[in-house]
Design an enzyme around this catalytic site. Structure first.
Site, PDB file in Angstrom:
ATOM      1  N   LYS A   1       0.847  -1.178   0.000  1.00 31.69           N
ATOM      2  CA  LYS A   1       0.000   0.000   0.000  1.00 31.69           C
ATOM      3  C   LYS A   1       0.894   1.245   0.000  1.00 31.69           C
ATOM      4  O   LYS A   1       2.041   1.126   0.411  1.00 31.69           O
ATOM      5  CB  LYS A   1      -0.927   0.021   1.223  1.00 31.69           C
ATOM      6  CG  LYS A   1      -0.182  -0.003   2.576  1.00 31.69           C
ATOM      7  CD  LYS A   1      -0.654   1.012   3.544  1.00 31.69           C
ATOM      8  CE  LYS A   1      -0.096   2.370   3.420  1.00 31.69           C
ATOM      9  NZ  LYS A   1       0.905   2.761   4.410  1.00 31.69           N
TER      10      LYS A   1
ATOM     11  N   HIS B   1      -5.203   1.381   6.729  1.00 22.40           N
ATOM     12  CA  HIS B   1      -5.189   0.738   8.048  1.00 22.40           C
ATOM     13  C   HIS B   1      -6.437   1.054   8.879  1.00 22.40           C
ATOM     14  O   HIS B   1      -7.069   0.161   9.426  1.00 22.40           O
ATOM     15  CB  HIS B   1      -3.961   1.165   8.859  1.00 22.40           C
ATOM     16  CG  HIS B   1      -2.652   0.916   8.174  1.00 22.40           C
ATOM     17  ND1 HIS B   1      -2.446  -0.165   7.358  1.00 22.40           N
ATOM     18  CD2 HIS B   1      -1.474   1.578   8.202  1.00 22.40           C
ATOM     19  CE1 HIS B   1      -1.193  -0.144   6.909  1.00 22.40           C
ATOM     20  NE2 HIS B   1      -0.590   0.915   7.408  1.00 22.40           N
TER      21      HIS B   1
ATOM     22  N   ASP C   1      -1.828   7.702   3.887  1.00 16.40           N
ATOM     23  CA  ASP C   1      -0.858   6.753   4.439  1.00 16.40           C
ATOM     24  C   ASP C   1      -1.508   5.817   5.458  1.00 16.40           C
ATOM     25  O   ASP C   1      -1.121   4.654   5.567  1.00 16.40           O
ATOM     26  CB  ASP C   1       0.279   7.547   5.112  1.00 16.40           C
ATOM     27  CG  ASP C   1       1.405   6.669   5.627  1.00 16.40           C
ATOM     28  OD1 ASP C   1       1.871   5.810   4.857  1.00 16.40           O
ATOM     29  OD2 ASP C   1       1.818   6.834   6.799  1.00 16.40           O
TER      30      ASP C   1
HETATM   31  C1  BG6 Z   1       2.782   2.192   7.505  1.00 15.15           C
HETATM   32  C2  BG6 Z   1       2.818   3.664   7.290  1.00 15.15           C
HETATM   33  O1  BG6 Z   1       1.885   1.584   6.621  1.00 15.15           O
HETATM   34  O2  BG6 Z   1       2.396   1.902   8.848  1.00 15.15           O
HETATM   35  C3  BG6 Z   1       3.751   4.330   8.295  1.00 15.15           C
HETATM   36  O3  BG6 Z   1       3.239   3.939   5.975  1.00 15.15           O
HETATM   37  C4  BG6 Z   1       3.411   3.921   9.700  1.00 15.15           C
HETATM   38  O4  BG6 Z   1       3.719   5.746   8.154  1.00 15.15           O
HETATM   39  C5  BG6 Z   1       3.283   2.411   9.823  1.00 15.15           C
HETATM   40  O5  BG6 Z   1       4.435   4.395  10.559  1.00 15.15           O
HETATM   41  C6  BG6 Z   1       2.774   2.000  11.182  1.00 15.15           C
HETATM   42  O6  BG6 Z   1       2.835   0.604  11.290  1.00 15.15           O
HETATM   43  P1  BG6 Z   1       3.120  -0.112  12.674  1.00 15.15           P
HETATM   44  O7  BG6 Z   1       3.092  -1.564  12.344  1.00 15.15           O
HETATM   45  O8  BG6 Z   1       4.445   0.371  13.181  1.00 15.15           O
HETATM   46  O9  BG6 Z   1       2.009   0.291  13.584  1.00 15.15           O
END
Ligand code: BG6
Length: 494
Positions: A149, A241, A236
């Site tokens: 993504k 997410h 992002d």
């Molecule tokens: C990513 C984003 O998909 O997820 C980042 O591009 C972010 O900006 C990250 O920091 C967060 O993932 P996690 O697993 O550390 O919570």
């Protein structure tokens, strides 16, 4: 000890092999699966990128990455050496098609093997790389392509990428990754809802007042400003997410765990999201950008200073979403995410309604509505806030108490990285935890009017001090509805 499910022999080809994602997440995840004996002896990892790096030098980078990103007690030098022996490096140009012979020579003698082409590159390279895979006759029936993504930067570009990739691969071979879906605790949302009778019967507008989803990070944009400044927090984090979390929380029970059964239900949620109109942008959305401040005890510069120039990119988003469905009529879902917030924490808060009337003597404020807090990371767990009788003689006084489960204490086991599971799911050919084309496009369709309204707005994102919970407007967004953000993270006052 978790059961290790064997997989067939595979070749994993990682494009974008010198990038941050590969060295920080993919190689460590593949190492962990190798260490647990889940990589059959003949399986190989083929790292591909434009840089003309000698294979031995690339392996050294992999070793450094493993040491930087895996806890020391999980590293075994002898195993690392064996793992690296599986890693091949091929310099090639994903767009022009130059230098592909080396990859072809490696793959062609093994046409029966599962091939996982992992595109850890910018999304505008997905189409060209797929065309080159096809031109070099590397796409076999046992091939899958994994797309990182974000898929595009808006609906039109996402469609164009999906069309390009779809000309080469069947939809069933395309694995669009959202690594949040690979997190143990995110899958736990499904277990919580569909493996327990007590919650699902209460999971609706009759009993639930509202839901909050917070994904807070303490980090800034680190070395990713080039990508991040074009994306911003909405593209992002929210488009993928946070909306995926919302789907798992709000979807109807799927008829089975069959990939399409689950994804059909998620899609209905995305399609049911009430579109935020231009007139509602000011009351339903807040965007912010961090200014200088203090995080984790250290002074840190603001976003524009880190970038070296002014920018209108948001590093914080708060939104009020609503779902057009009987189950959720009138139940807002407040979403919030940002960089440089006071804590790294991802949590879901399900706030139940108050009892219809209190039979207890005043002060009535003693009666706090029930709340279910699901901690996705860190300190994964769940707590349910209940009202109980305050022990001791005297009147019937009440006080809140918590049913609290910490998964670490309960199960005392290692939580695998999200990418470990997702990589192996791609090898096994199980797309349940990956996004289908229509889901990605539905998510873009919902965020696009917000992107447009923000782009056309004269105001810049609201500044917030690094180390704070975002602009005060985010507090106003929820307080206008007579509600507050859940910030009692450690539950001290619960
Ligand atoms: C990513 C984003 O998909 O997820 C980042 O591009 C972010 O900006 C990250 O920091 C967060 O993932 P996690 O697993 O550390 O919570």
């Amino acid at each position: 000890m978790a059961q290790i499910i064997p997989v067939k022999v595979f070749d994993a080809v990682v494009f974008g092999a010198t990038g941050d994602l590969t060295l920080r997440k993919l190689m460590p995840s593949l190492y962990s699966r190798f260490r647990d004996g889940q990589m059959p002896p003949e399986s190989r990892i083929i790292a591909a990128a434009r840089s003309d790096v000698a294979e031995e030098d690339y392996r050294k980078r992999v070793v450094e990455g493993l040491h930087d990103h895996i806890p020391a007690n999980e590293i075994d030098d002898a195993l690392v050496a064996k793992f690296c022996a599986r890693v091949n490096y091929r310099a090639l140009d994903g767009v022009s098609g130059e230098g592909w012979e080396g990859l072809v020579q490696l793959l062609s003698p093994e046409p029966e093997r599962i091939r996982v082409f992992y595109l850890a590159t910018a999304p505008d390279l997905y189409g060209p790389i797929c065309r080159n895979l096809c031109a070099n006759a590397l796409v076999t029936p046992a091939s899958r392509v994994v797309l990182e993504k974000p898929i595009g930067h808006d609906l039109a570009s996402a469609r164009a990428i999906n069309d390009e990739v779809g000309q080469i691969f069947e939809e069933s071979q395309i694995y669009r990754i959202d690594h949040f879906l690979g997190k143990e605790t995110v899958q736990n949302l499904m277990a919580l809802r569909f493996a327990n009778a007590i919650f699902e019967r209460l999971w609706n507008a009759d009993v639930i007042d509202h839901v909050q989803i917070t994904v807070a990070e303490t980090v800034g944009v680190e070395g990713r400003a080039g990508y991040y400044d074009k994306a911003g927090a909405l593209r992002d984090m929210v488009q993928n997410h946070l909306l995926q979390l919302l789907c798992l929380l709000a979807m109807e029970p799927p008829v089975s765990l069959d990939p399409d059964a689950v994804r059909d239900e998620k899609l209905k949620v995305l399609r049911g999201l009430h579109p935020i109109s231009a007139g509602e942008i000011a009351t339903r959305t807040v965007r912010g950008q961090y200014a200088h401040g203090v995080t984790e005890g250290k002074p840190v510069p603001g976003y524009a200073a880190e970038l070296g120039r002014p920018s209108r990119t948001e590093t914080f988003v708060a939104l009020k979403a609503e779902i057009h469905a009987w189950r959720w009529a009138g139940v807002p879902f407040y979403l919030r995410t940002g960089k440089r917030l006071p804590q790294k924490i991802s949590e879901v808060v399900v706030q139940f309604r108050a009892v219809p009337l209190s039979i207890f003597p005043p002060p009535a404020s003693e009666l706090e509505p029930n709340k279910l807090v699901i901690r996705l990371q860190p300190n994964e767990g769940m707590l349910l806030k209940l009202m109980t009788k305050d022990p001791g003689p005297g009147g019937l006084r009440l006080r809140p108490a918590r049913l609290d489960i910490s998964f670490q204490e309960a199960f005392n086991t290692r939580y695998p990285e999200a990418y470990e599971r997702l990589l192996m799911d791609a090898v096994r050919g199980n797309p349940t935890l990956f996004m289908r084309r229509d889901e990605v496009e539905a998510a873009w369709r919902w965020v696009e009017p917000i992107i447009e309204a923000w782009a056309n707005a004269p105001e810049a994102p609201r500044p917030y001090a690094a180390g704070s919970w975002g602009p005060t407007a985010a507090i106003a967004l929820i307080e206008r509805d007579g509600r507050t953000w859940h910030e009692d993270w450690d539950g001290e006052n619960e």
